[in-house]
Motif scaffolding. Structure first.
Motif, PDB file in Angstrom:
ATOM      1  N   UNK A  94       0.807  -1.216   0.000  1.00 41.60           N
ATOM      2  CA  UNK A  94       0.000   0.000   0.000  1.00 41.60           C
ATOM      3  C   UNK A  94       0.839   1.263   0.000  1.00 41.60           C
ATOM      4  N   UNK A  95       1.909   1.278   0.770  1.00 42.95           N
ATOM      5  CA  UNK A  95       2.791   2.445   0.804  1.00 42.95           C
ATOM      6  C   UNK A  95       3.478   2.682  -0.524  1.00 42.95           C
ATOM      7  N   UNK A  96       3.905   1.609  -1.179  1.00 40.48           N
ATOM      8  CA  UNK A  96       4.536   1.761  -2.491  1.00 40.48           C
ATOM      9  C   UNK A  96       3.527   2.253  -3.522  1.00 40.48           C
ATOM     10  N   UNK A  97       2.325   1.689  -3.496  1.00 37.91           N
ATOM     11  CA  UNK A  97       1.299   2.122  -4.450  1.00 37.91           C
ATOM     12  C   UNK A  97       0.885   3.575  -4.204  1.00 37.91           C
ATOM     13  N   UNK A  98       0.863   3.988  -2.951  1.00 39.93           N
ATOM     14  CA  UNK A  98       0.565   5.384  -2.652  1.00 39.93           C
ATOM     15  C   UNK A  98       1.638   6.298  -3.247  1.00 39.93           C
ATOM     16  N   UNK A  99       2.911   5.904  -3.093  1.00 37.25           N
ATOM     17  CA  UNK A  99       3.984   6.702  -3.683  1.00 37.25           C
ATOM     18  C   UNK A  99       3.859   6.737  -5.204  1.00 37.25           C
ATOM     19  N   UNK A 153       1.169   6.267  -7.257  1.00 33.25           N
ATOM     20  CA  UNK A 153       0.017   6.916  -7.869  1.00 33.25           C
ATOM     21  C   UNK A 153      -0.328   8.278  -7.283  1.00 33.25           C
ATOM     22  N   UNK A 154       0.019   8.546  -6.043  1.00 32.51           N
ATOM     23  CA  UNK A 154      -0.283   9.845  -5.434  1.00 32.51           C
ATOM     24  C   UNK A 154       1.006  10.634  -5.283  1.00 32.51           C
ATOM     25  N   UNK A 155       1.906  10.108  -4.491  1.00 36.29           N
ATOM     26  CA  UNK A 155       3.248  10.678  -4.353  1.00 36.29           C
ATOM     27  C   UNK A 155       3.299  12.120  -3.908  1.00 36.29           C
ATOM     28  N   UNK A 214       8.272  14.505   3.447  1.00 31.88           N
ATOM     29  CA  UNK A 214       9.272  13.595   4.009  1.00 31.88           C
ATOM     30  C   UNK A 214       8.950  12.115   3.810  1.00 31.88           C
ATOM     31  N   UNK A 215       7.694  11.743   3.747  1.00 26.94           N
ATOM     32  CA  UNK A 215       7.346  10.331   3.623  1.00 26.94           C
ATOM     33  C   UNK A 215       7.134   9.937   2.175  1.00 26.94           C
ATOM     34  N   UNK A 268       8.391   1.768   3.660  1.00 31.23           N
ATOM     35  CA  UNK A 268       8.684   1.457   5.059  1.00 31.23           C
ATOM     36  C   UNK A 268       7.612   2.001   5.995  1.00 31.23           C
ATOM     37  N   UNK A 269       7.134   3.206   5.733  1.00 33.46           N
ATOM     38  CA  UNK A 269       6.081   3.790   6.551  1.00 33.46           C
ATOM     39  C   UNK A 269       4.794   2.974   6.423  1.00 33.46           C
TER      40      UNK A 269
END
Length: 79
Positions: free
Chosen positions: A25-30, A32-34, A41-42, A51-52
């Motif tokens: 989920x964190x990778x997909x957030x980065x 597609x949203x980023x 910072x995240x 990692x978050x």
């Protein structure tokens, strides 16, 4: 050694699943949203975001793990 690892994973399956789901989920957030400006910072880095997400997923899924208190606190109902 392999037995201990498998035993640990079996004992903590919810937390392991939460870490995996959170990391994805964190990778997909980065992805597609980023963060377009790069000042976040995240979400400015895929490593930080992954990692978050893994941390948050592990914490969230660990809330569903039942406590195994054997005989310490028995609740009895009296009428």
């Amino acid at each position: 050694m392999r037995q201990k690892i498998l035993q640990f994973i079996k004992k903590n399956i919810l937390i392991v699943a939460g870490i995996a789901v959170g990391a994805i989920g964190g990778f997909l957030y980065w992805k597609f949203v980023g963060c377009s400006s790069g000042h976040c910072p995240i979400t400015s880095s895929p490593v930080n975001s992954t990692l978050y997400g893994a941390l948050m997923g592990g914490l969230l899924f660990s809330m569903g793990k039942p406590d195994k208190k054997k005989g310490k606190e028995k609740t009895e109902t009296t009428e």
